[in-house]
Design an enzyme around this catalytic site. Sequence first.
Site, short mmCIF file in Angstrom:
data_model
loop_
_atom_site.label_atom_id
_atom_site.label_comp_id
_atom_site.label_asym_id
_atom_site.label_seq_id
_atom_site.Cartn_x
_atom_site.Cartn_y
_atom_site.Cartn_z
N SER A 147 40.86 -8.77 12.82
CA SER A 147 41.83 -9.49 12.00
C SER A 147 42.33 -10.73 12.74
CB SER A 147 43.01 -8.57 11.70
OG SER A 147 44.17 -9.29 11.32
N TYR A 160 50.10 -3.06 13.10
CA TYR A 160 48.79 -3.57 12.68
C TYR A 160 48.22 -4.51 13.75
CZ TYR A 160 45.44 -5.84 9.46
OH TYR A 160 44.31 -6.33 8.86
#
Length: 267
Positions: A147, A160
């Site tokens: 990501s 995250y």
Amino acid sequence: MSILNLFSLEGKVALVTGGAYGIGFAMAEAYAQAGAKIAFNCRSQAHLDQALADYQAKGIDAKGYICDVTDEAQVKEMVASIKNDLGTIDILVNNAGIIKRIPMTEMSAEDFRQVVDIDLTAPFIMSKAVIPDMIEKGHGKIINICSMMSELGRETVSAYAAAKGGLKMLTKNICSEYGEYNIQCNGIGPGYIATPQTAPLREIQEDGSRHPFDQFIISKTPAARWGVPEDLMGPALFLASEASDFVNGQVLYVDGGILAYIGKQPK
Ligand code: NAP
Ligand code: GCO
């Protein structure tokens, strides 16, 4: 031989975790078009049933499995079932993932652990389950879906970002530990992609205007648009094919240029 043969996946078995929709579905579709046999998993029977219909509509005879990737026993059972149904796994995409957007001081340890469990521990569990067969076969491809948050932080995504940052390093470590067995482990770092995961960030406001975060991302992206799952198909095929046999331990960012750009200057 045509150079395009380097991108063929004929005779390969690909497992895309969380491949019921979103980014995973698009990558699986690319692999099917390149000749691979497709397996995918998710937790929800409803998602699985809808996905099977969606794959069928694309002419793809995908095999779907209900499996929570954080559960090592379920993972071992799924890998054995795929081996029986399709053959040993040549390509593993650790795509299944969640996000919880909560200010860190308000986030429970349980929520933090759940995100890390799915986004980081599960890729460890999944990779551990497929590497022995890859070693026996003499080749393998593991692709971890990282990501922007493998590189950058932002408010409310502490769990995250920690997980995706760790996933970048797990990618490098699998490369380091198993590269000698002709196993390539690379990451893909999507930018901001229009999927159910980011739908809350794109909701149209009551006054009909775009979500402030939506406008923010547009201003931070040289491409001046959100990505779509289809933008991942080419990069995912490259990293799953022989075309990338000497690429290992890398993260390929598919972000429209966000990581290179300071952001649109005020007029
Ligand atoms: P999504 O639309 O929310 O899909 C996530 C998929 O993962 C679903 O199929 C979900 O199905 C499955 N899943 C979640 N937890 C699972 C578990 N414990 N076991 C098995 N399956 C599980 O997500 P997406 O936007 O396509 O993102 C896919 C991956 O790309 C994620 O790792 C995400 O972090 C990453 N990513 C997304 C973006 C973006 O902008 N969208 C950008 C960068 C990276 P069930 O709920 O039925 O299990
Ligand atoms: C968020 C978004 C991002 C994307 C993606 C960006 O809340 O910031 O969900 O995390 O999902 O990971 O690369």
